[in-house]
Design a protein around this motif. Structure first.
Motif, PDB file in Angstrom:
ATOM      1  N   TYR A  13       0.829  -1.200   0.000  1.00  0.00           N
ATOM      2  CA  TYR A  13       0.000   0.000   0.000  1.00  0.00           C
ATOM      3  C   TYR A  13       0.869   1.259   0.000  1.00  0.00           C
ATOM      4  CZ  TYR A  13      -3.559  -3.402   1.270  1.00  0.00           C
ATOM      5  OH  TYR A  13      -4.395  -4.484   1.263  1.00  0.00           O
ATOM      6  N   ILE A  14       1.977   1.205   0.737  1.00  0.00           N
ATOM      7  CA  ILE A  14       2.899   2.336   0.755  1.00  0.00           C
ATOM      8  C   ILE A  14       3.503   2.553  -0.629  1.00  0.00           C
ATOM      9  CG2 ILE A  14       5.094   3.176   1.685  1.00  0.00           C
ATOM     10  CD1 ILE A  14       4.410   1.685   4.280  1.00  0.00           C
ATOM     11  N   ILE A  15       3.855   1.448  -1.297  1.00  0.00           N
ATOM     12  CA  ILE A  15       4.419   1.537  -2.649  1.00  0.00           C
ATOM     13  C   ILE A  15       3.416   2.161  -3.608  1.00  0.00           C
ATOM     14  CG2 ILE A  15       5.201   0.181  -4.637  1.00  0.00           C
ATOM     15  CD1 ILE A  15       6.382  -1.829  -2.637  1.00  0.00           C
ATOM     16  N   ILE A  16       2.156   1.734  -3.524  1.00  0.00           N
ATOM     17  CA  ILE A  16       1.125   2.218  -4.444  1.00  0.00           C
ATOM     18  C   ILE A  16       0.875   3.713  -4.245  1.00  0.00           C
ATOM     19  CG2 ILE A  16      -1.307   2.029  -5.084  1.00  0.00           C
ATOM     20  CD1 ILE A  16      -1.053  -0.985  -4.203  1.00  0.00           C
ATOM     21  N   TYR A  17       0.666   4.105  -2.995  1.00  0.00           N
ATOM     22  CA  TYR A  17       0.446   5.531  -2.717  1.00  0.00           C
ATOM     23  C   TYR A  17       1.663   6.355  -3.125  1.00  0.00           C
ATOM     24  CZ  TYR A  17      -3.857   5.022   0.056  1.00  0.00           C
ATOM     25  OH  TYR A  17      -5.153   4.800   0.454  1.00  0.00           O
ATOM     26  N   SER A  18       2.857   5.859  -2.781  1.00  0.00           N
ATOM     27  CA  SER A  18       4.086   6.610  -3.041  1.00  0.00           C
ATOM     28  C   SER A  18       4.297   6.839  -4.529  1.00  0.00           C
ATOM     29  CB  SER A  18       5.297   5.878  -2.451  1.00  0.00           C
ATOM     30  OG  SER A  18       5.178   5.745  -1.047  1.00  0.00           O
ATOM     31  N   PHE A 108     -10.223   8.693  -3.755  1.00  0.00           N
ATOM     32  CA  PHE A 108      -9.010   8.067  -4.289  1.00  0.00           C
ATOM     33  C   PHE A 108      -8.234   7.367  -3.175  1.00  0.00           C
ATOM     34  CE2 PHE A 108      -4.402   8.459  -4.898  1.00  0.00           C
ATOM     35  CZ  PHE A 108      -4.221   7.730  -6.056  1.00  0.00           C
ATOM     36  N   CYS A 109      -8.094   8.029  -2.041  1.00  0.00           N
ATOM     37  CA  CYS A 109      -7.358   7.444  -0.907  1.00  0.00           C
ATOM     38  C   CYS A 109      -8.067   6.211  -0.364  1.00  0.00           C
ATOM     39  CB  CYS A 109      -7.190   8.486   0.206  1.00  0.00           C
ATOM     40  SG  CYS A 109      -6.128   9.872  -0.245  1.00  0.00           S
ATOM     41  N   ILE A 110      -9.391   6.217  -0.401  1.00  0.00           N
ATOM     42  CA  ILE A 110     -10.161   5.064   0.087  1.00  0.00           C
ATOM     43  C   ILE A 110     -10.094   3.908  -0.906  1.00  0.00           C
ATOM     44  CG2 ILE A 110     -12.501   4.251   0.603  1.00  0.00           C
ATOM     45  CD1 ILE A 110     -13.092   7.125   1.605  1.00  0.00           C
ATOM     46  N   SER A 111     -10.238   4.220  -2.183  1.00  0.00           N
ATOM     47  CA  SER A 111     -10.360   3.166  -3.193  1.00  0.00           C
ATOM     48  C   SER A 111      -9.034   2.492  -3.530  1.00  0.00           C
ATOM     49  CB  SER A 111     -10.978   3.734  -4.467  1.00  0.00           C
ATOM     50  OG  SER A 111     -10.134   4.710  -5.055  1.00  0.00           O
ATOM     51  N   THR A 112      -7.907   3.194  -3.351  1.00  0.00           N
ATOM     52  CA  THR A 112      -6.613   2.638  -3.741  1.00  0.00           C
ATOM     53  C   THR A 112      -6.276   1.340  -3.007  1.00  0.00           C
ATOM     54  OG1 THR A 112      -5.763   4.804  -4.404  1.00  0.00           O
ATOM     55  CG2 THR A 112      -4.142   3.098  -3.915  1.00  0.00           C
ATOM     56  N   PRO A 113      -6.352   1.283  -1.675  1.00  0.00           N
ATOM     57  CA  PRO A 113      -6.089   0.004  -1.010  1.00  0.00           C
ATOM     58  C   PRO A 113      -7.156  -1.042  -1.316  1.00  0.00           C
ATOM     59  CG  PRO A 113      -6.818   1.640   0.593  1.00  0.00           C
ATOM     60  CD  PRO A 113      -6.570   2.370  -0.690  1.00  0.00           C
ATOM     61  N   LEU A 134      -0.468  -0.889  -9.555  1.00  0.00           N
ATOM     62  CA  LEU A 134       0.429   0.234  -9.849  1.00  0.00           C
ATOM     63  C   LEU A 134       0.162   0.792 -11.240  1.00  0.00           C
ATOM     64  CD1 LEU A 134       3.814  -0.969  -8.312  1.00  0.00           C
ATOM     65  CD2 LEU A 134       2.570   1.111  -7.696  1.00  0.00           C
ATOM     66  N   THR A 135      -0.042  -0.092 -12.206  1.00  0.00           N
ATOM     67  CA  THR A 135      -0.339   0.345 -13.570  1.00  0.00           C
ATOM     68  C   THR A 135      -1.642   1.136 -13.602  1.00  0.00           C
ATOM     69  OG1 THR A 135       0.737  -1.680 -14.376  1.00  0.00           O
ATOM     70  CG2 THR A 135      -0.563  -0.433 -15.956  1.00  0.00           C
ATOM     71  N   TYR A 136      -2.599   0.707 -12.817  1.00  0.00           N
ATOM     72  CA  TYR A 136      -3.881   1.414 -12.695  1.00  0.00           C
ATOM     73  C   TYR A 136      -3.716   2.772 -12.001  1.00  0.00           C
ATOM     74  CZ  TYR A 136      -8.432   2.376 -10.437  1.00  0.00           C
ATOM     75  OH  TYR A 136      -9.581   2.966  -9.959  1.00  0.00           O
ATOM     76  N   THR A 137      -2.795   2.824 -11.031  1.00  0.00           N
ATOM     77  CA  THR A 137      -2.657   4.003 -10.182  1.00  0.00           C
ATOM     78  C   THR A 137      -1.806   5.099 -10.803  1.00  0.00           C
ATOM     79  OG1 THR A 137      -2.867   2.582  -8.230  1.00  0.00           O
ATOM     80  CG2 THR A 137      -2.017   4.793  -7.864  1.00  0.00           C
ATOM     81  N   VAL A 138      -0.805   4.740 -11.608  1.00  0.00           N
ATOM     82  CA  VAL A 138       0.104   5.761 -12.138  1.00  0.00           C
ATOM     83  C   VAL A 138      -0.034   5.980 -13.647  1.00  0.00           C
ATOM     84  CG1 VAL A 138       1.799   5.382 -10.314  1.00  0.00           C
ATOM     85  CG2 VAL A 138       2.053   4.167 -12.479  1.00  0.00           C
ATOM     86  N   ASN A 139      -1.100   5.472 -14.255  1.00  0.00           N
ATOM     87  CA  ASN A 139      -1.274   5.775 -15.680  1.00  0.00           C
ATOM     88  C   ASN A 139      -1.794   7.205 -15.810  1.00  0.00           C
ATOM     89  OD1 ASN A 139      -4.283   5.879 -16.706  1.00  0.00           O
ATOM     90  ND2 ASN A 139      -4.251   4.261 -15.151  1.00  0.00           N
TER      91      ASN A 139
END
Length: 435
Positions: A13-18, A108-113, A134-139
């Motif tokens: 989760y830290i990696i995804i948010y970061s 966004f903060c709720i849905s990411t994890p 990650l691909t979903y989060t940083v595209n």
């Protein structure tokens, strides 16, 4: 030991948010106006005011705000504005825009994890789930999930929708149907998804029957419940439009003002007349559907599938422009040595996986609607890459192939996407078109 396990649990989760935060910071450092614009509660003065239609400070947010302020019926859908109105009672455009951004960022903060948790359950592979998330989060289209657009709300609803359809979900089937109906109604009140949802359901059933020669009662009931709920969701808005404007189908008719008419624009297969990711939004869902159908059909019929398997890095680069990729593959297919594709046991579960087929058909239908109704592929990337359905279908397909080499092109695309996301933040600060 408990602290170590807890730390390991939090790491993904830290990696995804970061990843998203780093892209955002880099973009804002390169162009500080992006920071000022995002964190300002009111519209910042411009030396040269943006001029429509080339530039706009708020873009669609302004249209959603005006729609809520005037209680109007337009081509846009009412739930997003309704939530902001009831929650914060804004009085003007700037207040709406500010609360749209705050709420979108919170969602966004709720849905990411949640999306990582759902992908992990679906794919049964934490590493693959992490890369797909990650691909979903940083595209580059992920930016729409924090700017105040409907993608934030629709993505959260989509995550719950996916969770309810997971084969691993052991909820009582009647409860599932009730929750699915409720979520579908909300989705249909958030964005114009009536046609994609109904066709995705029906095509999923047809595909399952074609591959397995049987259809479960649960899948039939799901299709009926989702389809009726999508119609009901639109009807709530449709009757409001009938009262306000005397036209039940006013949102559809208003889309003609954007130049949407049925037609065949073959030039869009090569030039999207919009950002390149719109072209990827056209090709990738269709390619994934074709590959999935071929592989799963051969698997169910116990037939060997001989194909050309690219190994050089240049093929990963060609993914960025699918027309050249397709042409290069066809040329190499006829003159190169072919190998049999070896699939994993996971493939056996896909022919009857209603969720997998729904996700890929939902993306394909959205792509085809844009292709056949617009003279440019504008906003198609948003419909595909700003919501989770395409990414789950992609993850399911990757599960069909054993080995770790398959992750290389995903990692490459993730890097390209991250760079494009940085560029999106720069474009945002310049009030330029984002997709």
């Amino acid at each position: 030991m408990k602290k170590v396990k807890f730390s390991i649990y939090l790491t993904p989760y830290i990696i995804i948010y970061s990843a998203f935060i780093v892209c955002t910071i880099v973009g804002m450092l390169i162009y500080p106006d992006s920071f000022n614009k995002f964190f300002s509660p009111t519209q910042l003065p411009r030396t040269i005011p943006p001029q429509l239609p080339q530039k706009s400070y708020y873009w669609d947010i302004e249209l959603y705000a005006n729609m809520a302020l005037q209680n109007a019926c337009t081509a846009f859908y009412p739930l997003w504005g309704f939530i902001i109105t009831r929650s914060f009672h804004p009085q003007n455009l700037d207040q709406y825009a500010n609360y749209f951004k705050i709420t979108a960022t919170a969602l966004f903060c709720i849905s990411t994890p949640l999306i990582f948790w759902v992908f992990k359950k679906a794919l049964k592979n934490q590493y693959l789930a992490l890369i797909i998330t990650l691909t979903y989060t940083v595209n580059p289209m992920a930016i729409f999930r924090v700017l105040g657009y409907t993608e934030s709300l629709f993505s959260l609803l989509g995550i719950f929708f996916i969770w309810l359809l997971l084969p691993e979900n052991k909820l009582n089937e009647k409860i599932k149907l009730m929750l699915l109906s409720f979520i579908t109604i909300l989705m249909a009140l958030t964005r114009p998804v009536l046609i994609p949802i109904i066709f995705a359901c029906l095509l999923s059933l047809i595909t399952i029957f074609w591959l397995t020669r049987q259809i479960s009662k649960n899948n039939i009931f799901r299709t009926i419940a989702i389809s009726i709920s999508a119609i009901l969701g639109y009807s709530i808005y449709g009757f409001s439009c009938l009262k306000l404007r005397g036209d039940f189908f006013a949102p559809f008719h208003d889309q003609k003002q954007w130049g949407k008419t049925l037609g065949l624009h073959l030039n869009l297969l090569f030039l999207p007349k919009s950002p390149l990711f719109d072209l990827l939004g056209l090709y990738l869902p269709i390619l994934i559907l074709i590959i999935s159908l071929v592989i799963i059909y051969c698997k169910t019929k116990n037939q060997k599938l001989l194909v050309f398997i690219p190994k050089r890095f240049i093929w990963d680069i060609l993914i960025i422009y699918p027309p050249v990729l397709g042409l290069a593959y066809m040329l190499n297919y006829w003159r190169s040595v072919k190998k049999e594709i070896i699939t994993s046991k996971f493939t056996n579960s896909l022919p009857n996986n209603y969720l997998f087929w729904f996700c890929i058909y939902f993306s394909v239908i959205n792509a085809l609607i844009v292709f056949f109704t617009q003279n440019r592929l504008a906003s198609l990337g948003r419909y595909i890459f700003a919501v989770p359905f395409f990414f789950l279908a992609l993850g399911y397909l990757y599960c069909c192939f054993p080995g770790k080499r398959k992750y290389k092109n995903l990692l490459f695309m993730m890097i390209v996407s991250a760079i494009a996301l940085v560029q999106q933040w720069i474009n945002y600060g310049k009030d330029q078109w984002l997709g």
